[in-house]
Design an enzyme around this catalytic site. Structure first.
Site, short mmCIF file in Angstrom:
data_model
loop_
_atom_site.label_atom_id
_atom_site.label_comp_id
_atom_site.label_asym_id
_atom_site.label_seq_id
_atom_site.Cartn_x
_atom_site.Cartn_y
_atom_site.Cartn_z
N LYS A 86 -43.28 26.34 31.10
CA LYS A 86 -42.81 24.99 31.46
C LYS A 86 -43.29 23.97 30.42
O LYS A 86 -42.54 23.09 30.01
CB LYS A 86 -43.33 24.59 32.85
CG LYS A 86 -42.60 25.27 34.01
CD LYS A 86 -41.22 24.68 34.24
CE LYS A 86 -40.49 25.30 35.41
NZ LYS A 86 -39.08 24.88 35.50
N GLY A 101 -29.21 28.31 39.18
CA GLY A 101 -30.36 28.70 40.01
C GLY A 101 -30.23 28.14 41.41
O GLY A 101 -31.23 27.83 42.08
N TYR A 150 -46.14 30.85 33.80
CA TYR A 150 -45.20 29.84 34.34
C TYR A 150 -45.53 28.47 33.73
O TYR A 150 -44.65 27.79 33.20
CB TYR A 150 -45.34 29.82 35.86
CG TYR A 150 -44.54 28.75 36.57
CD1 TYR A 150 -43.16 28.75 36.55
CD2 TYR A 150 -45.20 27.75 37.29
CE1 TYR A 150 -42.44 27.77 37.24
CE2 TYR A 150 -44.48 26.78 37.99
CZ TYR A 150 -43.10 26.79 37.94
OH TYR A 150 -42.40 25.83 38.63
N ASP A 205 -25.64 31.20 40.43
CA ASP A 205 -26.89 31.97 40.39
C ASP A 205 -26.52 33.42 40.12
O ASP A 205 -25.34 33.77 40.06
CB ASP A 205 -27.67 31.84 41.71
CG ASP A 205 -29.18 31.98 41.51
OD1 ASP A 205 -29.59 32.91 40.79
OD2 ASP A 205 -29.94 31.15 42.03
N ILE A 206 -27.57 34.28 39.99
CA ILE A 206 -27.27 35.71 39.80
C ILE A 206 -27.11 36.41 41.15
O ILE A 206 -26.71 37.56 41.20
CB ILE A 206 -28.37 36.42 38.96
CG1 ILE A 206 -29.77 36.09 39.51
CG2 ILE A 206 -28.26 36.05 37.50
CD1 ILE A 206 -30.86 36.95 38.91
N GLY A 224 -32.16 29.39 44.74
CA GLY A 224 -33.60 29.23 44.91
C GLY A 224 -33.96 28.19 45.96
O GLY A 224 -33.09 27.67 46.66
N GLN A 225 -35.25 27.86 46.02
CA GLN A 225 -35.76 26.96 47.07
C GLN A 225 -35.05 25.61 47.08
O GLN A 225 -34.78 25.04 48.14
CB GLN A 225 -37.27 26.73 46.85
CG GLN A 225 -37.90 25.85 47.93
CD GLN A 225 -39.34 25.44 47.61
OE1 GLN A 225 -39.81 25.61 46.49
NE2 GLN A 225 -40.04 24.92 48.60
N1 SER Z 1 -44.48 25.48 43.52
C1 SER Z 1 -44.73 26.01 42.21
C2 SER Z 1 -45.58 27.21 42.28
O1 SER Z 1 -46.39 27.29 43.18
C3 SER Z 1 -45.42 24.99 41.37
O2 SER Z 1 -44.46 24.29 40.65
O3 SER Z 1 -45.49 28.06 41.45
#
Ligand code: SER
Length: 306
Positions: A141, A9, A137, A32-33, A12-13
């Protein structure tokens, strides 16, 4: 040190920041993809949902440590909850299963403040409280937090984790509830009006990207006996509402307007802690943040412009 590390990943950020820091002392493979970053290390295409490919990458590059950053974030996740559940939990399980089979030494996997819910309380939320998350999400998690605990207590894996709050970086997150914290910096620089999806006084915990990456790497490098818990640690730096953040950016000389148009993301934010207690992490690994809100805004504005 000098380990062979796989970052999953990486586009990503957080990916580029982990690559930059870990590459200083290790052999890093970013994966990553899709490739949206310029990496200081080798990049390979890898779909973490393809466990056979994951295993062959681990073998080919003699991987010893994995940073598993693949995820769909909270706001985007609500658009397709099934996909979010599948990606977030399958990626976790694939990495765990491949790691058990192939003897990976350690895994870092980020959790999130999204695991909390209204029943957790919203002020100075401790590490171990009741949790009923309201997003897919958060649910995915939290489920993986339980799996992480299981693998750790069974001693079949060493997985370490931090519950990240909103992360302030020059890279754009995409699909998160806390994305305003990055987007407002770009609006300030471009003198553009910003439409904010949260209420002006919606306070959430935040952290500078360097603090979050440093803490994660520090957590990975301490001896296991230093860790008093086998599930994720809370981590935080400063607490911020959109209106306060606008003020911080304005005070640095970047004038821009904000229209507040709260949408479903404000409902998500409403169920997350305003402040969290990360003393357990600070005590266990002797960590504290280096960046307050002003220095964070200053530093990220500078890095966007460089
Ligand atoms: N930054 C994430 C979100 O806003 C929270 O872990 O989904």
């Amino acid at each position: 040190m000098n380990n062979n590390i796989l970052i999953i990943g990486a586009s990503g950020q957080l990916g580029k920041y982990f690559v930059d820091k870990l590459s200083l002392n290790n052999n890093v493979i970013a994966s990553d993809i899709s490739s949206s970053n310029e990496f200081k290390c080798k990049f390979i295409f890898l779909d973490v949902l393809d466990i056979d490919n994951l295993k062959s990458v681990i073998l080919k590059y003699k991987i010893e440590i994995i940073y598993n950053l693949a995820a769909i974030l909270s706001a985007k996740g609500e658009k397709d909850p099934n996909k979010t559940w599948n990606l977030n939990t399958e990626s976790f399980l694939n990495v765990a299963n491949a790691s058990i089979e192939l003897g990976i030494k350690k895994i870092f996997w980020p959790s999130s403040i999204a695991v909390f819910g209204l029943n957790s309380g919203l002020e100075f939320v401790k590490n171990d409280v009741p949790m009923l998350p309201s997003t897919m999400y958060g649910i995915s998690k939290l489920s993986c937090e339980k799996l992480m605990y299981y693998y750790n207590i069974k001693n079949v894996l060493d997985i370490r984790s931090l519950r990240f709050p909103g992360i302030v970086s020059a890279s754009k997150p995409g699909g998160g509830t806390t994305d305003y914290i990055v987007e407002m910096l770009y609006s300030g620089l471009n003198k553009e009006k910003y439409i904010c999806s949260l209420k002006k006084n919606r306070t959430l915990p935040m952290i500078h990207i360097n603090d979050s990456v440093d803490a994660a790497i520090q957590l990975m490098n301490v001896e296991k006996k230093c860790l008093s818990i086998k599930y994720p640690y809370n981590i935080t730096s400063f607490n911020m509402s959109p209106d306060q953040w606008k003020q911080v950016i304005n005070d640095l000389g970047y004038k821009f307007d904000v229209d507040y148009m709260p949408d479903f993301r404000d409902n998500i934010a409403k169920s997350w802690p305003k402040t969290i207690d990360d003393n357990q992490l600070r005590n266990d690994i002797s960590w504290k943040p280096k960046y307050n809100s002003l220095v964070t805004a200053e530093s990220i504005l500078k890095s966007i412009q460089s």
